[in-house]
Design an enzyme around this catalytic site. Structure first.
Site, PDB file in Angstrom:
ATOM      1  N   GLU A   1      19.362 -13.475  36.795  1.00  0.00           N
ATOM      2  CA  GLU A   1      20.392 -13.216  35.791  1.00  0.00           C
ATOM      3  C   GLU A   1      19.815 -12.615  34.516  1.00  0.00           C
ATOM      4  O   GLU A   1      20.511 -11.922  33.775  1.00  0.00           O
ATOM      5  CB  GLU A   1      21.086 -14.548  35.473  1.00  0.00           C
ATOM      6  CG  GLU A   1      22.177 -14.499  34.453  1.00  0.00           C
ATOM      7  CD  GLU A   1      22.741 -15.880  34.166  1.00  0.00           C
ATOM      8  OE1 GLU A   1      23.387 -16.044  33.124  1.00  0.00           O
ATOM      9  OE2 GLU A   1      22.535 -16.806  34.981  1.00  0.00           O
TER      10      GLU A   1
ATOM     11  N   TYR B   1      27.886 -24.424  34.448  1.00  0.00           N
ATOM     12  CA  TYR B   1      26.604 -25.126  34.327  1.00  0.00           C
ATOM     13  C   TYR B   1      26.580 -26.001  33.082  1.00  0.00           C
ATOM     14  O   TYR B   1      26.339 -27.208  33.150  1.00  0.00           O
ATOM     15  CB  TYR B   1      25.437 -24.137  34.216  1.00  0.00           C
ATOM     16  CG  TYR B   1      25.184 -23.236  35.396  1.00  0.00           C
ATOM     17  CD1 TYR B   1      25.675 -23.516  36.665  1.00  0.00           C
ATOM     18  CD2 TYR B   1      24.422 -22.074  35.244  1.00  0.00           C
ATOM     19  CE1 TYR B   1      25.426 -22.684  37.739  1.00  0.00           C
ATOM     20  CE2 TYR B   1      24.158 -21.230  36.305  1.00  0.00           C
ATOM     21  CZ  TYR B   1      24.660 -21.534  37.548  1.00  0.00           C
ATOM     22  OH  TYR B   1      24.398 -20.706  38.596  1.00  0.00           O
TER      23      TYR B   1
END
Length: 383
Positions: free
Chosen positions: A243, A128
């Site tokens: 997460e 990311y």
């Protein structure tokens, strides 16, 4: 809130704990644990754990799991860390990428990628973050251009862990540049051995090394698009919230406080100053609160309730607490313990070097505070 477990869950925990305390697992865990800036290959350990059926207990059986609950998966995660198993492969491969596949993957993607992960034969990294796009993924610059039935991805990703050991990357890239800051983003499964992928180390002080990944027109088949094209942002938001349970940071903090207590006992348990005992008590109280926060988030996720504010609170509290304990505990081992490289001294030295990154990964503390503040700002606006 969850303050206890069922008898079946306690039996399951006991069975997992017994398995992880076997001589074979303990030897493999020791061999996979880094120290003094050296990062060993933890894949043999994870192949062993996969063979024992411990990596993905909550996944459906057809994808290599055991069909158990998310609570059971969290129990395994706790016992893995308490048994000395380095957890980064588990967090990245199972808890993030694997969970993303379960949530948004096609049936073909699930059947292709999940069983090897469950067996401990395949590993994944998260791609990311970019040099100019940290916690704000709206700043992504990596581009995925259409190429026949697939795409070619070009861009640079940074600060991923274990990347030189993995074969799969979950990559965010723009499929429609100019569509808007949070629009036109798509997610792809990238073969990390494909032509055009270059992985290099980023110098750092931790035992686990950060990596830079340069993608030079990397060919990705259309079947490796994860979720709908241009709809990556909503998926990222949900996945990031899942997460951020805080459980992994809580377990680090617990492990490091235990190591500090071990170092104190080795020195002289009768000579611990009163102010130090008071601080230890305060840490234990903070850890108890942290554990409740993490399990509150996990209980919500199991009930299909993903509360982004609750996850932000849990991530903020747990990462800040773990960092604080690591910094405090660095002064606990005596010069003699450091010189002898006792287990506690080595653990705490490593923790001190890991601590700075805890409040950056999975969303910085500043971003977590922004999420919380935004929720307060919205109170009463609908009245």
């Amino acid at each position: 809130m969850r303050f206890g477990f069922t008898q079946d869950q306690e039996r399951f925990r006991a069975d997992v704990r017994k398995t992880l305390r076997s001589a074979e697992v303990q030897a493999a865990a020791a061999a996979a644990t880094g120290a003094f800036g050296v990062e060993p290959d933890a894949r043999p350990l994870y192949r062993l754990l996969g063979g024992l059926g411990l990596l993905t207990v909550h996944w459906p059986v057809e994808y290599g799991g055991r069909g158990r609950s998310l609570t059971d998966a969290a129990i395994v995660a706790e016992e893995l860390v308490r048994a000395g198993v380095p957890d980064t492969f588990h967090v990245n491969t199972v808890q993030i990428v694997g969970q993303f596949l379960l949530m948004a993957g096609s049936e073909e993607q699930k059947r292709r990628y999940l069983p090897p992960i469950a067996r401990g034969e395949s590993f994944a990294s998260v791609l990311y973050t970019e040099p100019d796009a940290g916690s704000d993924l709206g700043g992504l610059r990596a581009v995925a251009e259409v190429d026949g039935d697939g795409y070619r991805i070009t861009g640079t990703k940074v600060f991923s862990l274990k990347t030189r050991f993995v074969d799969l990357g979950l990559c965010a890239a723009r499929t429609t540049p100019g569509a808007g800051k949070y629009q036109g983003i798509s997610l792809f499964l990238v073969d990390m051995g494909a032509p055009g992928v270059t992985v290099s180390l980023i110098p750092g002080i931790g035992d686990e090394h950060f990596h830079r990944v340069d993608l030079d027109a990397v060919a990705v088949p259309g079947t490796n698009l994860l979720g709908p094209r241009d709809e990556g942002w909503p998926l990222l938001n949900e996945a990031l919230a899942i997460e951020r349970t805080g459980l992994d940071y809580y377990l680090k903090a617990e492990h490091w406080l235990d190591a500090a207590l071990e170092a104190l006992v080795e020195r002289d348990p009768e000579a611990v100053p009163g102010d130090l005992l008071e601080q230890i008590g305060r840490w234990h109280g903070a850890l108890a609160a942290d554990h409740v926060l993490a399990w509150e988030v996990l209980t919500g996720i199991e009930a299909d309730r993903v509360d982004q504010v609750a996850t932000a609170v849990a991530k903020y509290h747990s990462s800040e607490l773990a960092q604080s304990i690591a910094v405090w505990a660095a002064d606990i081992p005596s010069p003699g313990q450091r010189a002898d490289r006792t287990a506690a001294a080595v653990t705490l030295e490593s923790a001190y070097r890991e601590a700075p990154g805890l409040t950056l990964s999975a969303g910085t503390s500043e971003v977590m505070l922004q999420i919380m503040a935004a929720s307060f700002d919205s109170i009463g606006q609908g009245d």
